[in-house]
Structures are given as structure tokens and as C-alpha cells.
Design an enzyme around this catalytic site. Structure first.
Site, PDB file in Angstrom:
ATOM      1  N   LYS A  87       6.368 -14.282   8.831  1.00 33.42           N
ATOM      2  CA  LYS A  87       7.335 -15.277   9.306  1.00 33.42           C
ATOM      3  C   LYS A  87       6.649 -16.163  10.349  1.00 33.42           C
ATOM      4  CE  LYS A  87      12.213 -15.097  10.622  1.00 33.42           C
ATOM      5  NZ  LYS A  87      13.176 -14.224  11.292  1.00 33.42           N
TER       6      LYS A  87
HETATM    7  C1  E4P Z   1      16.321 -15.547  11.100  1.00 36.98           C
HETATM    8  O1  E4P Z   1      15.522 -15.008  10.368  1.00 36.98           O
HETATM    9  C2  E4P Z   1      16.638 -15.152  12.472  1.00 36.98           C
HETATM   10  O2  E4P Z   1      16.188 -13.835  12.658  1.00 36.98           O
HETATM   11  C3  E4P Z   1      18.107 -15.105  12.784  1.00 36.98           C
HETATM   12  O3  E4P Z   1      18.913 -15.352  11.661  1.00 36.98           O
HETATM   13  C4  E4P Z   1      18.501 -15.810  14.015  1.00 36.98           C
HETATM   14  O4  E4P Z   1      19.877 -15.649  14.209  1.00 36.98           O
HETATM   15  P1  E4P Z   1      20.595 -15.892  15.591  1.00 36.98           P
HETATM   16  O5  E4P Z   1      20.802 -17.353  15.788  1.00 36.98           O
HETATM   17  O6  E4P Z   1      21.903 -15.164  15.454  1.00 36.98           O
HETATM   18  O7  E4P Z   1      19.704 -15.304  16.662  1.00 36.98           O
END
Ligand code: E4P
Length: 217
Positions: A87
């Protein structure tokens, strides 16, 4: 639409996996920190455990921000397990690194995507997944779902092969709207996944059926 769970919590991953509908897991540095995971060895072991639990793509996020460092860190993450997806944040060096990973057979998930322009760049670089953060867009007074609809249209028109991975999900309704808008994947906290189960008429109906069943049991 594939279902990923967005957490590093092993109990929640287990619960979602036992439903039989889980296709993968996404994590991020904040989610890892929340579980109290500290140090490179602990991080690697945690990802290994998740990969052994779930048969699907597992996103492991780099914390480097320069091209060479992202590539080095990503190679180490990818070596943990065949299902690891590296990622990478949507920054200039991140795009360069995504292209490098693509050319070298390593799958990536481009994270922190908030606009169509960013998503187009990530698609051009060959990201396997592109993660628009719809909840955070909603938080800032815009409609996150509009971005999913726009991306589904662009990707369809242009024939991009990257999968739209709707992230930052805050409710069961977000999941339903993502399915409607044509997201390829949704990554969600357990609570929103379980929220899809709920309907008061189901509970009322079941209570009545069980009550009536006593009459002939
Ligand atoms: C995406 O892969 C992120 O881990 C995640 O969806 C972020 O979400 P949040 O805005 O609830 O922190």
C-alpha cells in the site's frame, strides 16, 4: 463487489472471516498502532498472522515517502507472503514506486486518494487497487460517493484495469451505495459489515415464526 475488512484487529478479522464473505484485509499505520504493534519484527509477524488467517489480498502500508525507500520497504513487505499487496501513498514518489512495483510483478494499493486526477495517475502507474477515502471526503463537506461514481465511469470508459477499492467506510449505507455505484471492492470496519444484517422486520418476523413453531413442535 469484493468485501475487505479495514482493521488490524485479529479478533475482528476472525469474526468477519467466519462469515465466509471476506475477500481480503486492509490495514494502515494508524490501525496497526491501535493494536499496540511495535517494531519491525512485530509488524512483519502481524502481517504473517493475517495472511495465514485470510485467503485473499492483504494490504500492508509503507511508511516511507521517497522512491528508493518505498521500493526497499515494499520489497520487504511483499516478501512476507504471496498475498501481500504493498500500500503506497498518493504522492509523486509513490506513483514512481507504484510503476516500479508494477514492472516488477508486485501488486499495489494506492492509498489516500481524494480526486479523479489522483486516481487516473495511479491507474496509469498500474496500481492493482486504488483507494478513494469516501468517509473523509464526507467529513470535509463534499460527497465521497460522487468520487466513486466518477471513477467507475472513467475506469469503464478508459478500460483501466485497476480496481476501485472504496475506503474510509463509515456506515452500512456507504457499502450499499458503493455497490450501486460500481466499486470493485469495499473495505469496511466490522461494524458496518454487520450493520448490513440488520432489519427490524427480520427480527419481528423471526420472533413470530419461532413463536408459531412452538404450536407444532
Ligand atoms: C484504507 O485503506 C484506510 O485504511 C481506511 O479506510 C481509512 O479509513 P478512516 O478514514 O476511517 O481512517
Amino acid at each position: 463487489m469484493k468485501f475487505f475488512i479495514d482493521t488490524a484487529n485479529l479478533a475482528q478479522i476472525k469474526e468477519a472471516n467466519e462469515l465466509g464473505i471476506l475477500d481480503g484485509v486492509t490495514t494502515n499505520p494508524s490501525l496497526m498502532a491501535k493494536e499496540g504493534i511495535k517494531g519491525q519484527d512485530a509488524v512483519i509477524n502481524h502481517y504473517k498472522t493475517i495472511c495465514e488467517m485470510v485467503n485473499g489480498d492483504i494490504s500492508a502500508e509503507v511508511i516511507s515517502t521517497t522512491f528508493n525507500e518505498i521500493v526497499e520497504e515494499g520489497k520487504k513487505l511483499a516478501a512476507i507472503h504471496k498475498n501481500i499487496v504493498v500500500k503506497v501513498p498518493m504522492i509523486k514518489d509513490g506513483i514512481k514506486a507504484i510503476k516500479w512495483f508494477t514492472d516488477n510483478g508486485i501488486k499495489t494499493n494506492c492509498t489516500l486518494v481524494f480526486s479523479a486526477g489522483q486516481a487516473i495517475l495511479a491507474a496509469k502507474a498500474g496500481a492493482a487497487y486504488i483507494s478513494p477515502f469516501i468517509g473523509r471526503i464526507d467529513d470535509s463537506g463534499w460527497d465521497g460517493m460522487d468520487l466513486i461514481i466518477q471513477l467507475a465511469h472513467i475506469f469503464d470508459m478508459q478500460g483501466y484495469t485497476s480496481e476501485i477499492l472504496a475506503a474510509s467506510i463509515r456506515s452500512p449505507l456507504h457499502i450499499i451505495k458503493c455497490a450501486e455505484a460500481g466499486a470493485d471492492v469495499v473495505t469496511s470496519p466490522l461494524e458496518s459489515i454487520l450493520g448490513l444484517l440488520k432489519h427490524p422486520l427480520t427480527d419481528i418476523g423471526l420472533a413470530k415464526f419461532l413463536e408459531d413453531a412452538k404450536k407444532f413442535a
